[in-house]
Motif scaffolding. Structure first.
Motif, mmCIF file in Angstrom:
data_model
loop_
_atom_site.group_PDB
_atom_site.id
_atom_site.type_symbol
_atom_site.label_atom_id
_atom_site.label_comp_id
_atom_site.label_asym_id
_atom_site.label_seq_id
_atom_site.Cartn_x
_atom_site.Cartn_y
_atom_site.Cartn_z
ATOM 1 N N GLY A 148 0.726 -1.184 -0.087
ATOM 2 C CA GLY A 148 -0.157 -0.074 0.106
ATOM 3 C C GLY A 148 0.858 1.394 0.014
ATOM 4 N N VAL A 149 1.937 1.094 -0.062
ATOM 5 C CA VAL A 149 3.142 2.348 -0.174
ATOM 6 C C VAL A 149 2.729 3.141 -1.467
ATOM 7 C CG1 VAL A 149 5.429 3.082 -0.124
ATOM 8 C CG2 VAL A 149 4.816 1.362 1.180
ATOM 9 N N PHE A 150 2.664 2.322 -2.555
ATOM 10 C CA PHE A 150 2.202 3.041 -3.957
ATOM 11 C C PHE A 150 0.922 2.392 -4.443
ATOM 12 C CE2 PHE A 150 7.052 2.916 -4.045
ATOM 13 C CZ PHE A 150 7.186 4.314 -4.089
ATOM 14 N N PRO A 151 0.364 3.269 -5.214
ATOM 15 C CA PRO A 151 -1.116 2.927 -5.427
ATOM 16 C C PRO A 151 -0.961 1.770 -6.415
ATOM 17 C CG PRO A 151 -0.222 4.873 -6.705
ATOM 18 C CD PRO A 151 0.508 4.586 -5.678
ATOM 19 N N LYS A 152 -2.065 1.035 -6.514
ATOM 20 C CA LYS A 152 -2.367 -0.343 -7.450
ATOM 21 C C LYS A 152 -2.392 0.224 -8.852
ATOM 22 C CE LYS A 152 -4.088 -3.622 -4.032
ATOM 23 N NZ LYS A 152 -4.959 -4.428 -3.862
ATOM 24 N N PRO A 153 -1.775 -0.488 -10.019
ATOM 25 C CA PRO A 153 -1.977 0.080 -11.195
ATOM 26 C C PRO A 153 -3.361 -0.429 -11.675
ATOM 27 C CG PRO A 153 -0.429 -1.842 -11.207
ATOM 28 C CD PRO A 153 -0.808 -1.339 -9.811
ATOM 29 N N VAL A 154 -3.787 0.094 -13.015
ATOM 30 C CA VAL A 154 -5.065 -0.156 -13.557
ATOM 31 C C VAL A 154 -4.671 -1.087 -14.845
ATOM 32 C CG1 VAL A 154 -7.117 0.620 -14.709
ATOM 33 C CG2 VAL A 154 -6.115 1.924 -12.755
ATOM 34 N N LYS A 155 -5.177 -2.401 -14.838
ATOM 35 C CA LYS A 155 -4.701 -3.282 -16.083
ATOM 36 C C LYS A 155 -5.337 -2.687 -17.186
ATOM 37 C CE LYS A 155 -4.118 -7.998 -17.015
ATOM 38 N NZ LYS A 155 -2.845 -8.673 -16.457
ATOM 39 N N ASP A 197 3.004 15.032 -5.389
ATOM 40 C CA ASP A 197 2.522 16.108 -4.562
ATOM 41 C C ASP A 197 3.045 15.670 -3.265
ATOM 42 O OD1 ASP A 197 1.840 17.680 -6.604
ATOM 43 O OD2 ASP A 197 -0.182 17.376 -6.143
ATOM 44 N N ARG A 198 2.600 14.251 -2.752
ATOM 45 C CA ARG A 198 2.992 14.165 -1.415
ATOM 46 C C ARG A 198 4.578 13.919 -1.233
ATOM 47 N NH1 ARG A 198 -0.880 12.831 1.616
ATOM 48 N NH2 ARG A 198 0.347 11.305 2.843
ATOM 49 N N LEU A 199 5.186 13.136 -2.113
ATOM 50 C CA LEU A 199 6.414 12.981 -1.931
ATOM 51 C C LEU A 199 7.188 14.148 -2.028
ATOM 52 C CD1 LEU A 199 6.831 9.711 -4.516
ATOM 53 C CD2 LEU A 199 7.053 10.022 -2.117
ATOM 54 N N VAL A 200 7.008 15.311 -2.912
ATOM 55 C CA VAL A 200 7.640 16.527 -2.660
ATOM 56 C C VAL A 200 7.403 17.158 -1.387
ATOM 57 C CG1 VAL A 200 7.537 18.921 -3.916
ATOM 58 C CG2 VAL A 200 7.651 16.861 -5.446
ATOM 59 N N ALA A 201 6.437 16.945 -0.843
ATOM 60 C CA ALA A 201 5.959 17.642 0.329
ATOM 61 C C ALA A 201 6.481 17.007 1.554
ATOM 62 C CB ALA A 201 4.531 17.981 0.596
ATOM 63 N N GLY A 202 7.200 15.735 1.208
ATOM 64 C CA GLY A 202 7.725 15.028 2.272
ATOM 65 C C GLY A 202 6.882 14.442 3.220
ATOM 66 N N LYS A 203 5.591 14.183 2.573
ATOM 67 C CA LYS A 203 4.469 13.199 3.295
ATOM 68 C C LYS A 203 4.817 11.857 3.225
ATOM 69 C CE LYS A 203 1.392 16.965 3.319
ATOM 70 N NZ LYS A 203 0.206 17.496 3.017
ATOM 71 N N GLY A 204 5.897 11.329 2.227
ATOM 72 C CA GLY A 204 5.736 9.951 1.864
ATOM 73 C C GLY A 204 4.732 9.533 0.994
ATOM 74 N N ALA A 205 4.599 8.241 0.498
ATOM 75 C CA ALA A 205 3.900 7.753 -0.484
ATOM 76 C C ALA A 205 2.464 7.336 -0.034
ATOM 77 C CB ALA A 205 4.641 6.956 -1.250
ATOM 78 N N THR A 206 2.654 7.037 1.157
ATOM 79 C CA THR A 206 0.942 6.467 1.775
ATOM 80 C C THR A 206 0.216 7.461 1.924
ATOM 81 O OG1 THR A 206 2.011 6.438 3.685
ATOM 82 C CG2 THR A 206 2.222 4.460 2.769
ATOM 83 N N HIS A 207 -1.250 7.157 1.633
ATOM 84 C CA HIS A 207 -2.525 7.914 1.721
ATOM 85 C C HIS A 207 -2.725 7.701 3.251
ATOM 86 C CE1 HIS A 207 -2.985 8.889 -2.175
ATOM 87 N NE2 HIS A 207 -2.560 7.603 -2.628
ATOM 88 N N GLU A 208 -3.006 8.951 4.025
ATOM 89 C CA GLU A 208 -3.195 8.855 5.322
ATOM 90 C C GLU A 208 -4.818 9.402 5.507
ATOM 91 O OE1 GLU A 208 -0.381 10.997 7.567
ATOM 92 O OE2 GLU A 208 1.188 9.769 6.415
#
Length: 51
Positions: free
Chosen positions: A15-22, A40-51
């Motif tokens: 769940g760190v990165f979103p699932k791809p669409v086949k 946007d989350r990575l640039v903001a330093g929030k990490g890749a996971t959705h909270e």
């Protein structure tokens, strides 16, 4: 992303990165909005996971 395929797929399963669409037999993609949110989350330093 700089990860080997196996590591990247592990991170998707975790769940760190979103699932791809086949798209077809061997093609996957991500919706542009999902990629934009991730960047946007990575640039903001929030990490890749959705909270």
């Amino acid at each position: 992303m700089g990860y080997k395929r196996s590591r990247f797929l592990d991170l998707v399963r975790q769940g760190v990165f979103p699932k791809p669409v086949k798209l077809g037999g061997r093609a996957v993609a991500w919706p542009e909005s999902v990629v934009d949110d991730l960047v946007d989350r990575l640039v903001a330093g929030k990490g890749a996971t959705h909270e």
